[in-house]
Write an enzyme that holds these catalytic residues in place. Structure first.
Site, PDB file in Angstrom:
ATOM      1  N   LYS A  38      36.252  52.693  47.036  1.00  0.00           N
ATOM      2  CA  LYS A  38      36.051  51.286  46.707  1.00  0.00           C
ATOM      3  C   LYS A  38      34.657  50.905  47.191  1.00  0.00           C
ATOM      4  CE  LYS A  38      38.295  46.808  47.653  1.00  0.00           C
ATOM      5  NZ  LYS A  38      39.439  46.174  48.334  1.00  0.00           N
TER       6      LYS A  38
ATOM      7  N   SER B 111      42.210  43.475  45.175  1.00  0.00           N
ATOM      8  CA  SER B 111      40.800  43.601  44.884  1.00  0.00           C
ATOM      9  C   SER B 111      40.355  45.029  44.592  1.00  0.00           C
ATOM     10  CB  SER B 111      39.979  43.044  46.049  1.00  0.00           C
ATOM     11  OG  SER B 111      40.236  43.803  47.219  1.00  0.00           O
TER      12      SER B 111
ATOM     13  N   SER C 169      45.510  44.277  48.523  1.00  0.00           N
ATOM     14  CA  SER C 169      44.497  44.811  47.610  1.00  0.00           C
ATOM     15  C   SER C 169      44.606  46.282  47.247  1.00  0.00           C
ATOM     16  CB  SER C 169      43.108  44.562  48.172  1.00  0.00           C
ATOM     17  OG  SER C 169      42.741  43.258  47.863  1.00  0.00           O
TER      18      SER C 169
HETATM   19  N1  GLN Z   1      44.472  39.067  46.865  1.00  0.00           N
HETATM   20  C1  GLN Z   1      44.266  38.866  48.249  1.00  0.00           C
HETATM   21  C2  GLN Z   1      43.075  37.991  48.471  1.00  0.00           C
HETATM   22  O1  GLN Z   1      42.540  37.533  47.532  1.00  0.00           O
HETATM   23  C3  GLN Z   1      44.150  40.177  48.941  1.00  0.00           C
HETATM   24  C4  GLN Z   1      42.788  40.716  49.042  1.00  0.00           C
HETATM   25  C5  GLN Z   1      42.704  41.984  49.821  1.00  0.00           C
HETATM   26  O2  GLN Z   1      43.717  42.560  50.206  1.00  0.00           O
HETATM   27  N2  GLN Z   1      41.480  42.411  50.084  1.00  0.00           N
HETATM   28  O3  GLN Z   1      42.661  37.750  49.564  1.00  0.00           O
END
Ligand code: GLN
Length: 475
Positions: free
Chosen positions: A76, A151, A175
């Site tokens: 990532k 994400s 994410s």
């Molecule tokens: N969707 C969650 C957020 O927007 C999780 C993001 C993540 O785990 N980095 O914060």
């Protein structure tokens, strides 16, 4: 191209000499190029990947190759790899090159994994759809009109579309697990403190964990046993010994105690087919002799607000370092120190990141600290206590990963709260620090995959992975 579902499949071809690591990397590079439209990769590290592949081929000849020889893996774009670019999919880090490698990257390379490139993600890992990336949307390979999740959207797509064998993501509130669910792959968020965060670009430091996205449980186990364990560069990592997870996949008590949170399965907004699927899985587990019982967790409505109060607070502090001075984007329109800060940050950050920095600054401000941040911390403790109490009584908790299958691009654009509610089933593991995995078990009548989530006690990755292996066979 022949597609592979696990490292053991690749290894047997390497042993039989029907493929070399260099050929394997070339095949993946070709496929990445053919699937460019998915926008899963921000950059392919062709030269260093081929160089590493050559070295691994040599080592294979002399039987000196590491455990992950043949594993072609993507990162990532918030994980540092020395002398390679990293941007957290943000304009503010455009052109920035890592000065050192993340501990996880060092450990993968030491076991001869081949790092093929960096994957698109939501900007600074903030989002659930990959739509906040400065570098554009990533398409879901199963339906390009739909999001891949976020994400770690690019990392999930890279595995689902066979652009690499595995990838590393980060999970602060879901994410890894949510995109795994939307793309039909395995995604594991380890226990907080199991894996070093050194070299991961911080979003919310008391929630962030790095974990694998794979096609098989076996590969997730292998990556975990290589990555996990104490690290002098991250004092939050536990010094607990790291088991050889991949060798323990068949160690399983015959009778397990499993809980399901009734409030989750009865939650408004949970897709009825996902609900039915989980209830039928519960019946199967009972029929196999396990104890499966409903438990109360009357705090579901508090999870998402607690998560967003605390993570935005931490993010506002972590992201203060992007000031246009030390590194990254500096506004050409700045005229003095203050305008350098203001303009660089205004122009360098996207809307969602700015929203969170402002929200986090607000909840930490002198006037509101007690009402929001400190209250959020107290609620976090309550949620931890309640979750630990459940796990004192049961081996695992089963719950959905996501309320539905992958949604359409733009579906939640008008309403950030609706997007935040996508995280309802995943944030509990991050708030409480427990490990949780999303397993690609279901297929909806709309043709899209959905994940089943299993959470376990702190540092129970070994049990969680072996139970996952069992569940995947039970489906
Ligand atoms: N969707 C969650 C957020 O927007 C999780 C993001 C993540 O785990 N980095 O914060």
């Amino acid at each position: 191209m022949k597609t592979y579902n696990s490292l053991s499949e690749i290894k047997s071809d390497l042993l039989a000499n029907t493929i070399s690591c260099v050929e394997l990397v070339n095949q993946y590079l070709k496929r990445i190029d053919e699937k460019k439209k998915l926008n899963a990769f921000l950059e392919v590290f062709a030269a260093s990947a081929l160089e590493k592949a050559k070295q691994v081929d040599e080592k294979l000849k002399t039987n000196t190759a590491g455990k992950l020889a043949g594993m072609v893996i993507a990162l990532k774009d918030n994980l540092c790899y020395k002398s390679h670019k990293v941007s957290a999919s943000s304009k503010i880090l455009e052109g920035f090159e890592s000065l050192y490698s993340a501990t996880v990257v060092e450990r993968l390379l030491a076991e001869d994994a081949i790092i093929i490139g960096r994957c698109n993600c939501d900007e600074f890992a903030m989002g659930s759809s990959n739509e906040t990336s400065f570098y554009g949307n990533v398409l879901n390979p199963l339906d390009p009109t739909r999001v891949p999740g976020g994400s770690s959207g690019g990392a999930a797509v890279a595995v689902a579309a066979d652009l690499c064998l595995a990838s590393l993501g980060t999970d602060t509130g879901g994410s890894i697990r949510q995109p795994a669910s939307f793309c039909g792959v395995v995604g594991l968020k380890p226990t907080y403190g199991r894996v070093s965060r050194y070299g991961a670009i911080a979003y919310a430091s008391s929630f962030d964990q790095i974990g694998p996205l794979t096609k098989s449980i076996e590969d997730a186990a292998l990556i975990m046993e290589v990555m996990a364990g104490s690290d002098d560069y991250d004092s939050t990592v536990s010094s607990k010994p790291v088991p050889e997870y991949s060798k323990q996949l068949n160690n399983r008590p015959t009778k397990l105690r499993i809980a399901y949170i009734k409030d989750c399965l009865e939650a408004n907004g949970l897709n009825p087919e996902i609900k039915t699927y989980i209830y039928s899985l519960i019946e199967k587990l009972k029929a196999a002799g396990h104890t499966v019982e409903p438990v109360d967790f009357p705090y579901l409505d508090y999870l998402v607000p607690t998560y967003y109060v605390l993570t935005t607070a931490e993010a506002s502090s972590n992201l203060a370092r992007y000031d246009g001075i030390g590194f990254g984007y500096r506004s050409p329109n700045a005229t003095d120190l203050e305008s350098t800060y203001k303009k660089s940050r205004t122009e360098g950050f996207g809307t969602e990141v700015k929203r969170r920095i402002m929200l986090g600054t607000f909840v930490l401000s002198a006037g509101y600290y007690d009402a929001y941040y400190s209250k959020g911390q107290r609620v976090r403790r309550l949620l931890q206590n309640k979750t630990n109490k459940i796990l004192n009584n049961y081996d695992f908790v089963i719950l959905p990963t996501t309320p539905g299958t992958a949604f359409k691009f733009g579906e939640h654009n008008a309403d950030p709260i609706a997007m935040y509610l996508e995280d309802i089933f995943t944030v509990q593991a991050n708030i409480t620090g427990i490990p949780a995995i999303s397993l690609p078990m279901g297929t909806h009548s709309n043709g899209l995959p959905f994940g089943i989530q299993v959470a376990g006690k702190h540092f129970s990755e070994s049990e969680l992975l072996s139970f996952s292996e069992y569940l995947m066979k039970l489906k």
